[in-house]
Motif scaffolding. Structure first.
Motif, mmCIF file in Angstrom:
data_model
loop_
_atom_site.group_PDB
_atom_site.id
_atom_site.type_symbol
_atom_site.label_atom_id
_atom_site.label_comp_id
_atom_site.label_asym_id
_atom_site.label_seq_id
_atom_site.Cartn_x
_atom_site.Cartn_y
_atom_site.Cartn_z
ATOM 1 N N ASP A 69 0.833 -1.208 0.000
ATOM 2 C CA ASP A 69 0.000 0.000 0.000
ATOM 3 C C ASP A 69 0.865 1.254 0.000
ATOM 4 O OD1 ASP A 69 -2.635 1.231 0.228
ATOM 5 O OD2 ASP A 69 -2.022 1.807 2.250
ATOM 6 N N ASN A 123 -0.879 -1.497 5.761
ATOM 7 C CA ASN A 123 -1.359 -0.306 5.062
ATOM 8 C C ASN A 123 -0.758 0.955 5.683
ATOM 9 O OD1 ASN A 123 -3.024 -2.218 3.799
ATOM 10 N ND2 ASN A 123 -4.685 -0.765 3.573
ATOM 11 N N GLY A 392 -2.913 -1.894 -3.355
ATOM 12 C CA GLY A 392 -3.105 -0.556 -2.812
ATOM 13 C C GLY A 392 -2.906 0.515 -3.860
#
Length: 442
Positions: A69, A123, A392
């Motif tokens: 991400d 993330n 992502g």
């Protein structure tokens, strides 16, 4: 993350869910879909990457680094020296300049004990101008899935040793787990979106839980010593089963014990709405403070398709498609990002991982987040490929010096080529946002 789930790739849009879930108005679901080629793939406009990061390898030799991400930090003082900050799972964090060259590599934290799970950064998102005892600072926040915690880094572009400094409070609590045994089970902090409430100035992180439907709201708080910690405000659980129009109940197929998880998330600060991608279900919209009823904006094509988990193959074997799914998203729904425009308009972009495309929705609530367009990121040469099975994505609609005067889109590539023998190879692609906007507007 691309799931192991295998389901059918065809269907029409869902028209009903459980009674407990509010449904977005029909206009969010009735836009004309893109043409379909003879092979069954959607014929969408293509854009090409301008640069790509060095390949990451998810093996021992590569430090178990697996691209996931990205986030884009704009250097207001010198936009051409802006940065892309990205997660590499057990490989920690990577920081790149606008030429996609590495600037800094930060390892994930070691296990708490030799037999415990290692750090694993899933993330990342940004917080601009959080007030610390030393003054306001821009921060990168990441979910450490291995330890079930958030980690916080101060961003200082010209700092000796690299732009990121870890300022996580050592006493920061686990997000979901009660003890180390639960952490080792890895039903831990997973997806992430940050949000600053314009009314109060307080900053938050919305965090999803791996293999569960939970989303937690955490307030980010500075300590007197200049570190950052957090406290949980509330948790919301999305549905894990759904009532279909034919009266039957459907639960997405998963490994035994796992529920349909959320990963990709983004908050629209203008409306205070969170968009959350429940990977095998679709895109939800809800208040970022996690109050009120969630609404399902769009569903994946596999929505409503019965499937049975097959343990030897570690896959779900689909049955007959009843035709209740959407037409624009192929599971998994992954990276969600917000494209804002100066006039207040803009879009929510979502990675349709199952067919290597990106879906674009109007961000205006009055339009019920109507589907607007789609596109692909394809190869520009043998040496610069496109994006496949994208985990992502991040977009920034602001000038970034001479390199990207129209803004930047960064997407993960789950199959970077040319591949290196049998090694799992991933990376990130940098795309001129002006080309994306032209594709959307055509």
């Amino acid at each position: 993350m691309r799931s192991f789930l295998v389901t059918a790739r065809t269907a029409a849009l869902a028209t009903a869910l459980t009674a407990m879930v509010a449904i977005a108005p029909a206009s969010a679901s009735t836009s004309t879909s893109a043409p379909v080629s003879a092979s069954g793939a959607r014929e969408l406009p293509a854009v090409t990457a301008r640069a790509e990061t060095p390949a990451l390898h998810d093996d021992e030799a590569g430090g178990n680094a697996d691209a996931d991400d990205p986030a884009i930090w704009r250097n207001a003082a010198d936009p051409g020296r802006s940065l892309v900050i990205a997660t590499a799972k057990e490989g920690g964090l990577r920081v790149y300049d606008l030429d996609a060259r590495p600037v800094q590599s930060i390892p994930a934290p070691p296990p708490a004990a030799p037999d415990d799970a290692p750090g694993r950064f899933n993330n990342v998102d940004l917080v601009n101008g959080l007030r610390l005892p030393s003054g306001r600072a821009d921060l990168a926040v990441t979910t450490d899935r291995g330890h079930d915690r958030l980690r916080v880094y101060r961003i200082e572009r010209s700092r000796s040793g690299g732009p990121l400094t870890d300022i996580t409070d050592p006493a920061a609590p686990a997000v979901f787990s009660a003890n180390q045994d639960e952490i080792n089970d890895q039903r831990t902090a997973y997806g992430l979106a940050t949000w600053t409430d314009r009314a109060t100035g307080r900053s938050y992180a919305l965090v999803s839980r791996r293999e569960r439907t939970s989303v937690a709201l955490l307030e980010l708080t500075p300590t007197t010593g200049g570190k950052v910690t957090y406290r949980k405000i509330r948790t919301l659980d999305l549905p894990d089963s759904f009532r279909l129009p034919n009266g039957t109940s459907w639960t997405p197929c998963a490994e035994p014990g796992a529920l349909p998880q959320v990963e990709g998330m983004v908050v629209d600060p203008a409306s205070g709405m969170l968009y959350a991608g429940q990977e095998d279900v679709g895109i939800w919209r809800m208040r970022a403070d996690l109050t009120g009823a969630p609404k399902l904006v769009d569903t994946v094509r596999e929505y409503g398709v019965p499937a049975t988990y097959d343990e030897p193959s570690d896959e779900c074997v689909p049955g007959a498609d009843p035709g209740f799914g959407g037409t624009r998203l192929a599971a998994d729904v992954e990276g969600l990002t917000l494209l804002t425009e100066p006039d207040g308009d803009g879009y929510v972009l979502a990675s349709s991982q199952g067919d290597n495309t990106f879906a674009v929705y109007d961000r205006e609530l009055a339009d019920h987040n109507e589907y607007e367009a789609g596109f692909r990121v394809t190869a520009s040469s043998a040496a610069l490929d496109g994006s496949e099975e994208c985990d992502g994505a991040a977009v920034l609609n602001a000038p970034l010096g001479r390199k990207y005067p129209n803004g930047l889109l960064v997407v993960q590539d789950g199959h970077d080529t040319p591949a290196d023998a049998d090694r799992d190879t991933t990376g990130f692609k940098f795309v001129d946002l002006g080309h994306v906007m032209s594709a959307i507007d055509d």
